[in-house]
Design a protein around this motif. Structure first.
Motif, short mmCIF file in Angstrom:
data_model
loop_
_atom_site.label_atom_id
_atom_site.label_comp_id
_atom_site.label_asym_id
_atom_site.label_seq_id
_atom_site.Cartn_x
_atom_site.Cartn_y
_atom_site.Cartn_z
N GLY A 73 -11.09 -10.17 5.20
CA GLY A 73 -9.96 -9.12 5.35
C GLY A 73 -8.71 -9.73 4.51
N LYS A 74 -8.91 -10.93 4.16
CA LYS A 74 -7.75 -11.47 3.55
C LYS A 74 -7.64 -11.02 1.95
CE LYS A 74 -6.29 -13.98 6.90
NZ LYS A 74 -6.01 -12.93 7.90
N THR A 75 -6.32 -11.13 1.35
CA THR A 75 -6.34 -10.57 0.06
C THR A 75 -6.93 -11.57 -0.80
OG1 THR A 75 -4.07 -10.03 0.54
CG2 THR A 75 -4.80 -9.93 -1.92
N THR A 76 -6.81 -12.98 -0.65
CA THR A 76 -7.69 -13.84 -1.32
C THR A 76 -8.32 -14.91 -0.29
OG1 THR A 76 -5.90 -15.42 -1.40
CG2 THR A 76 -5.95 -14.08 -3.33
N GLU A 77 -8.92 -16.02 -0.58
CA GLU A 77 -9.58 -16.60 0.42
C GLU A 77 -8.96 -17.21 1.73
OE1 GLU A 77 -12.11 -21.10 0.62
OE2 GLU A 77 -12.29 -19.61 -1.05
N ASP A 78 -7.55 -17.32 1.38
CA ASP A 78 -6.76 -18.17 2.34
C ASP A 78 -5.44 -17.50 2.37
OD1 ASP A 78 -5.56 -19.01 0.07
OD2 ASP A 78 -5.59 -21.13 0.81
N THR A 79 -5.14 -16.37 1.63
CA THR A 79 -3.69 -15.68 1.77
C THR A 79 -3.78 -14.17 2.12
OG1 THR A 79 -3.16 -17.52 0.24
CG2 THR A 79 -1.65 -15.59 0.31
N ASP A 80 -2.69 -13.76 2.67
CA ASP A 80 -2.48 -12.51 2.77
C ASP A 80 -1.41 -12.07 1.87
OD1 ASP A 80 -4.37 -11.31 4.50
OD2 ASP A 80 -3.37 -12.12 6.31
N PHE A 81 -1.28 -11.10 1.00
CA PHE A 81 0.00 -10.71 0.23
C PHE A 81 0.28 -9.43 0.89
CE2 PHE A 81 -2.02 -13.47 -2.86
CZ PHE A 81 -1.01 -14.21 -3.20
N VAL A 82 1.41 -9.32 1.19
CA VAL A 82 2.17 -8.11 1.93
C VAL A 82 3.57 -7.64 1.05
CG1 VAL A 82 3.23 -7.36 4.08
CG2 VAL A 82 1.47 -9.16 4.21
N LYS A 83 3.42 -6.32 0.93
CA LYS A 83 4.46 -5.67 0.50
C LYS A 83 4.89 -4.66 1.40
CE LYS A 83 1.91 -2.78 -2.83
NZ LYS A 83 1.87 -2.46 -4.17
N GLY A 84 6.27 -4.27 1.12
CA GLY A 84 6.78 -3.23 1.85
C GLY A 84 8.11 -2.75 1.81
N ARG A 85 8.52 -1.91 2.60
CA ARG A 85 10.04 -1.54 2.55
C ARG A 85 10.75 -1.66 3.73
NH1 ARG A 85 7.45 2.85 1.04
NH2 ARG A 85 8.37 4.15 2.67
N PHE A 86 12.16 -1.87 3.66
CA PHE A 86 12.91 -1.93 4.95
C PHE A 86 13.12 -0.48 5.05
CE2 PHE A 86 13.62 -6.15 2.97
CZ PHE A 86 13.32 -7.02 4.37
N LEU A 87 13.04 0.15 6.19
CA LEU A 87 13.06 1.45 6.54
C LEU A 87 14.66 1.71 7.35
CD1 LEU A 87 9.75 2.71 7.72
CD2 LEU A 87 10.74 2.98 5.51
N GLU A 88 14.90 0.65 8.13
CA GLU A 88 16.25 0.81 9.02
C GLU A 88 16.73 -0.72 9.30
OE1 GLU A 88 17.44 3.30 13.08
OE2 GLU A 88 15.31 2.78 12.68
N PHE A 89 17.98 -0.48 9.15
CA PHE A 89 18.62 -1.64 9.66
C PHE A 89 19.67 -1.13 10.61
CE2 PHE A 89 17.30 -3.84 5.80
CZ PHE A 89 16.95 -5.00 6.47
N VAL A 90 19.94 -1.38 11.98
CA VAL A 90 20.99 -1.27 12.99
C VAL A 90 21.40 -2.64 13.13
CG1 VAL A 90 21.63 -0.23 15.11
CG2 VAL A 90 19.90 0.93 13.43
N PRO A 91 22.49 -3.08 12.73
CA PRO A 91 22.95 -4.56 13.00
C PRO A 91 22.94 -4.79 14.53
CG PRO A 91 24.28 -3.41 11.20
CD PRO A 91 23.51 -2.40 11.82
N ASN A 92 22.25 -5.96 14.74
CA ASN A 92 22.04 -6.47 15.88
C ASN A 92 21.36 -5.64 17.13
OD1 ASN A 92 24.13 -8.50 14.64
ND2 ASN A 92 25.81 -7.05 15.41
N GLU A 93 20.70 -4.76 16.44
CA GLU A 93 20.03 -3.91 17.19
C GLU A 93 18.55 -3.56 17.11
OE1 GLU A 93 21.92 -0.08 18.61
OE2 GLU A 93 23.70 -1.13 18.68
N ARG A 94 18.27 -3.34 15.95
CA ARG A 94 16.77 -2.80 15.51
C ARG A 94 16.47 -3.05 13.81
NH1 ARG A 94 17.12 1.78 17.51
NH2 ARG A 94 18.04 2.94 15.82
N ILE A 95 15.46 -3.63 13.29
CA ILE A 95 14.97 -3.67 12.07
C ILE A 95 13.73 -2.73 11.97
CG2 ILE A 95 14.56 -5.12 10.19
CD1 ILE A 95 16.20 -6.51 12.97
N VAL A 96 13.64 -2.00 11.03
CA VAL A 96 12.23 -1.31 11.11
C VAL A 96 11.72 -1.66 9.61
CG1 VAL A 96 10.92 0.74 10.99
CG2 VAL A 96 12.90 0.42 12.45
#
Length: 162
Positions: A73-96
């Protein structure tokens, strides 16, 4: 017709960290800090893109340090490549985050939403991670161990800065 959402699961983990929510939140918005604590034990990380704002993108890789791991399931033999987006930042409470796994094997590929909640408590902060739509190829036991390891790393990183 198969409803694919029925095949997805939700995993979660939590830990009390002896640091203020503000200290922990800062560890999420600083790319150098994030790459130092996010990779689970036995892995190292590298950040390629990091725009810490709602709607901002990120791209990173997680590479196994030792070669005794499963390569399935790895992207390559020993590495996972991950990309994404930050959906929400609530300072000091939540990160999505919306995380997209790249894999030639469809049971390991797909999008997962990770919600990190920070709750101030008398002993510090209760940090909870909820992962929705976990790709079915990711073994629950391995994912649970990885989430616990990441929380341990976050505790070590933030508790030393107190």
């Amino acid at each position: 017709m198969t409803n694919e959402s029925n095949r997805k699961r939700t995993d979660f983990a939590s830990r009390v960290i002896k640091a203020a929510p503000q200290t922990i939140y800062k560890a999420f918005v600083d790319p150098k800090a994030l790459v130092s604590w996010l990779p689970p034990k036995g892995m190292k990380g590298h950040i390629y893109e990091f725009d810490a704002r709602a709607g901002g993108a990120f791209q990173l890789s997680l590479t196994y340090i030792d070669t005794t791991h499963s390569t399935q399931g790895k992207t390559t033999e020993d590495t996972d490549f991950v990309k994404g987006r930050f959906l929400e930042f609530v300072p000091n409470e939540r990160i999505v985050w919306l995380v997209e796994f790249e894999s030639d094997d469809p049971v390991f590929a797909g999008e997962m939403i990770m919600t990190w909640s920070l709750e101030a408590i008398p002993d510090g902060t209760m940090v909870t991670i909820v992962c929705e739509n976990v790709p079915e190829g990711i073994q629950k036991e391995e994912h649970d161990a990885g989430l616990s390891s990441t929380l341990e790393n976050l505790a070590i990183y933030t508790e030393k800065t107190v």
